[in-house]
Design a protein around this motif. Structure first.
Motif, short mmCIF file in Angstrom:
data_model
loop_
_atom_site.label_atom_id
_atom_site.label_comp_id
_atom_site.label_asym_id
_atom_site.label_seq_id
_atom_site.Cartn_x
_atom_site.Cartn_y
_atom_site.Cartn_z
N ILE A 1 4.73 -9.88 6.76
CA ILE A 1 4.30 -9.08 7.92
C ILE A 1 5.03 -7.74 7.94
O ILE A 1 4.42 -6.69 8.18
N LEU A 2 6.34 -7.75 7.66
CA LEU A 2 7.10 -6.50 7.65
C LEU A 2 6.61 -5.56 6.54
O LEU A 2 6.53 -4.35 6.75
N LYS A 3 6.30 -6.11 5.38
CA LYS A 3 5.78 -5.26 4.30
C LYS A 3 4.42 -4.69 4.67
O LYS A 3 4.15 -3.53 4.41
N LEU A 4 3.59 -5.50 5.31
CA LEU A 4 2.28 -5.03 5.75
C LEU A 4 2.43 -3.90 6.77
O LEU A 4 1.72 -2.89 6.71
N LEU A 5 3.38 -4.05 7.68
CA LEU A 5 3.61 -3.00 8.67
C LEU A 5 4.25 -1.76 8.05
O LEU A 5 3.96 -0.64 8.46
N ALA A 6 5.13 -1.96 7.06
CA ALA A 6 5.84 -0.83 6.47
C ALA A 6 4.93 0.05 5.61
O ALA A 6 4.99 1.27 5.69
N ASN B 1 -3.92 -0.24 4.42
CA ASN B 1 -4.65 0.33 3.29
C ASN B 1 -3.81 0.25 2.01
O ASN B 1 -4.30 -0.14 0.96
N GLU B 2 -2.55 0.64 2.08
CA GLU B 2 -1.67 0.60 0.90
C GLU B 2 -1.39 -0.84 0.49
O GLU B 2 -1.27 -1.13 -0.70
N PHE B 3 -1.29 -1.74 1.45
CA PHE B 3 -1.00 -3.14 1.14
C PHE B 3 -2.12 -3.76 0.32
O PHE B 3 -1.87 -4.46 -0.65
N TRP B 4 -3.37 -3.50 0.68
CA TRP B 4 -4.50 -4.14 0.01
C TRP B 4 -5.11 -3.31 -1.11
O TRP B 4 -5.81 -3.86 -1.97
N LYS B 5 -4.88 -1.98 -1.13
CA LYS B 5 -5.53 -1.15 -2.14
C LYS B 5 -4.54 -0.28 -2.91
O LYS B 5 -4.95 0.52 -3.74
N GLY B 6 -3.26 -0.43 -2.66
CA GLY B 6 -2.26 0.42 -3.29
C GLY B 6 -1.90 -0.01 -4.70
O GLY B 6 -2.59 -0.80 -5.35
N GLU C 1 0.58 -1.82 -5.81
CA GLU C 1 0.96 -3.23 -5.97
C GLU C 1 0.03 -4.17 -5.21
O GLU C 1 0.44 -5.23 -4.74
N CYS C 2 -1.23 -3.81 -5.11
CA CYS C 2 -2.17 -4.61 -4.31
C CYS C 2 -2.35 -6.02 -4.87
O CYS C 2 -2.50 -6.97 -4.11
N LEU C 3 -2.31 -6.17 -6.20
CA LEU C 3 -2.47 -7.51 -6.77
C LEU C 3 -1.28 -8.41 -6.43
O LEU C 3 -1.46 -9.57 -6.09
N TRP C 4 -0.07 -7.85 -6.52
CA TRP C 4 1.11 -8.64 -6.15
C TRP C 4 1.10 -8.95 -4.66
O TRP C 4 1.47 -10.05 -4.24
N ASN C 5 0.71 -7.97 -3.85
CA ASN C 5 0.64 -8.20 -2.40
C ASN C 5 -0.37 -9.28 -2.07
O ASN C 5 -0.11 -10.15 -1.22
N GLY C 6 -1.52 -9.25 -2.72
CA GLY C 6 -2.53 -10.29 -2.50
C GLY C 6 -2.03 -11.65 -2.94
O GLY C 6 -2.24 -12.66 -2.27
N PHE C 7 -1.37 -11.68 -4.09
CA PHE C 7 -0.80 -12.93 -4.59
C PHE C 7 0.24 -13.48 -3.62
O PHE C 7 0.22 -14.67 -3.28
N ASP C 8 1.15 -12.60 -3.16
CA ASP C 8 2.16 -13.02 -2.19
C ASP C 8 1.51 -13.54 -0.91
O ASP C 8 1.93 -14.55 -0.34
#
Length: 116
Positions: A21-26, A30-35, A37-44
């Motif tokens: 949640i903190l990474k999503l807010l930080a 848009n950056e979380f899902w399309k940036g 590191e989007c693949l790592w974020n999706g995996f996490d």
């Protein structure tokens, strides 16, 4: 299984949920899902979601009586535990900087198939 295992697991799942949640807010949605590191974020996100589902199912299994529905939840819980082991794959990003340690970790992962 000792009761404190469940408590420690719940605390760790809470920490991982908080981190996600903190990474999503930080970084922003848009950056979380399309940036970058989007693949790592999706995996996490998937691994943390599976951990939350496992914790909820574990809690429900403990509160349910030993009926036929309880055995189904235990099968689901086993599958989710297997998926939770994928959470360790996150650490490979860190290990790419340590070649000897990376070789050791990769050899351990390569033997996982024969172990299973």
């Amino acid at each position: 299984v000792p009761l404190w295992f469940g408590i420690v697991n719940t605390i760790l799942v809470f920490i991982f949920v908080t981190e996600t949640i903190l990474k999503l807010l930080a970084v922003g949605c848009n950056e979380f899902w399309k940036g970058e590191e989007c693949l790592w974020n999706g995996f996490d996100f998937v691994i943390v979601s599976l951990s939350v589902a496992e914790t909820v199912i574990d809690w429900l299994a403990q509160t349910m009586s030993s009926s036929a529905d309880g055995s189904n939840s235990f099968r689901i819980m086993r599958a989710l535990r297997l998926a939770r082991t994928l959470r360790g794959v996150r650490l490979i990003r860190v290990f790419r900087y340590f070649s000897a340690l990376r070789g050791l970790i990769l050899s351990i992962f390569s033997t996982m198939g024969s172990l299973l």
